[in-house]
Design an enzyme around this catalytic site. Structure first.
Site, PDB file in Angstrom:
ATOM      1  CE1 TYR A 166      45.266  25.572  36.440  1.00 20.38           C
ATOM      2  CE2 TYR A 166      46.704  24.506  34.939  1.00 20.38           C
ATOM      3  CZ  TYR A 166      46.790  25.229  35.877  1.00 20.38           C
ATOM      4  OH  TYR A 166      47.644  25.558  36.707  1.00 20.38           O
TER       5      TYR A 166
ATOM      6  CD  GLU B  51      50.810  25.906  36.169  1.00 21.53           C
ATOM      7  OE1 GLU B  51      50.388  25.163  35.266  1.00 21.53           O
ATOM      8  OE2 GLU B  51      50.088  26.314  37.089  1.00 21.53           O
TER       9      GLU B  51
END
Length: 394
Positions: free
Chosen positions: A98, A140
């Site tokens: 990310y 996640e």
């Protein structure tokens, strides 16, 4: 959620960013893959990158998330986030990626919008990004921990499976029954979920694709693959994956799965979209369910209709089930009212039914609209689309 100060900035700049996002995403991906070519080689779907659908999906998710933050500041769009999170876990996206995405995405935004990206604007959209990213990371991490179990490694969920049998459903659809190569039990999946399959292609790339579970057997999973025109992975599997071969498979993932209960179920599919529906029907039949079940399927013709025999058999095994099949160009005699595209206005929809849809995006839009017009609440309509989801927030 979004701070009051930044919410005003995002609301004011959303039209500009939204209009430019089609230019931002290509630059983002070009920058990302130039810096990290291994991501295109071994993680991202090269086919979807080539045709642009993955880029559209990223643009849609960011715009949908920002719009949701402005429209409903006290709510988080968990349905959208869950869908993305399941896909990310299934292909192996890691938390640290990310930061990589943030670096190249914001560089692309500055490239496209230039001086319009003031420090105030940058700070506001930075908050949007990290609200979305951190929410996804948390979801996640939970999904990975659940899939790994108490003794597994959440950082590496891939496992080698042995192909037990290979069955040709139609000319272009093949089903594979696979078992964990180490003899252990496969992870439990819910009817309607998918697995990711990681394949080594002739050029050495490790490409990943998702395939819905079409059923299970004792100690095994069954997934089905349609050979797509120009599909490098589906073609490779059809041509080379045989009984006895090893294949890397992820745990079952996917947020659209048959919910428990005793209310009516409506299963609506087109083409290979009947794969998860077949798993749902098999689960209901195996459980001896007495629920009212209505299956509706559309296909080109009888020869293209994968799982045709399964649909007839499973419908017969359920005490309160009916099936309606539409063929665009039927072979031989076929009822006129079931010739052409799926038309739910000709089907009796049980009151209180929960609907599950799967198929191409135009089909999903059409049948969802028919269900809404028939009075089915939007909350009771669940959909799965194969490939990048270009309908986020629907």
């Amino acid at each position: 959620m979004l701070s009051a100060k930044n919410a005003k900035v995002v609301e004011a700049t959303l039209p500009v960013v939204g209009a430019a996002i089609g230019d931002i995403t290509p630059r983002f991906y070009d920058r990302l893959f130039a810096a990290h070519p291994e991501l295109l080689r071994d993680l991202f779907n090269r086919g979807n990158q080539a045709n642009g659908t993955q880029r559209q999906a990223l643009a849609g998710s960011i715009a949908a998330f920002a719009t949701a933050l402005i429209a409903h500041p006290d709510q988080r769009p968990d349905a959208m986030l869950a869908r993305i999170a399941h896909k990310h876990v299934s292909i192996g996206i890691s938390d640290d990626q990310y930061k990589v995405v943030h670096e190249h995405l914001f560089a692309a935004i500055v490239e496209v919008l230039g001086e319009a990206v003031t420090p105030e604007v940058a700070a506001a959209w930075d908050e949007v990004y990290w609200l979305m990213a951190n929410a996804l990371i948390a979801i996640e991490d939970r999904l990975r921990a659940d899939a790994a179990g108490p003794d597994g490694d959440p950082a590496d969920l891939w496992r080698p499976y042995t192909v037990v049998t290979r069955h040709q459903e139609t000319e272009d659809v093949t089903s594979y029954l696979v078992r964990p190569a180490d003899g252990s039990a496969p992870p439990a999946g819910r009817p309607g979920q998918y697995v990711s399959v990681r394949t080594t292609l002739p050029d050495g790339a490790h490409q990943i694709r998702q395939y819905s579970l079409s059923g299970t057997a004792a100690g095994a999973l069954r997934f089905s693959v349609k050979r797509e025109a120009g599909g490098e992975v589906s073609g490779h599997l059809h041509d080379h994956l045989r009984a006895g071969d090893l294949v890397q498979v992820s745990p079952p993932m996917g947020d659209i799965a048959l919910a428990d209960g005793d209310g009516p179920v409506l299963l609506v599919s087109a083409g290979i979209g009947n794969t998860p529906m077949t798993a749902m029907l098999a689960h209901l039949a195996d459980a001896g369910s007495t629920r009212t079940v209505v299956s509706v399927h559309g296909d080109r013709d009888q020869l293209a209709h994968a799982f045709r025999a399964d649909l007839a058999r499973l419908t017969a095994e359920l005490p309160d089930a009916t099936a309606h099949v539409f063929y665009e160009r039927p072979l031989g005699e076929w009822p006129a009212e079931r010739t052409g595209l799926v038309d739910l206005t000709t089907v009796d929809i049980p009151a209180g039914a929960t609907a599950y849809l799967c198929g191409p995006l135009p089909f999903l839009r059409a049948v969802r609209g028919q269900l809404l017009a028939a009075g089915v609440p939007a909350a009771d309509i669940h959909y799965e689309v194969f490939g990048p989801d270009l309908w986020l927030g629907a």
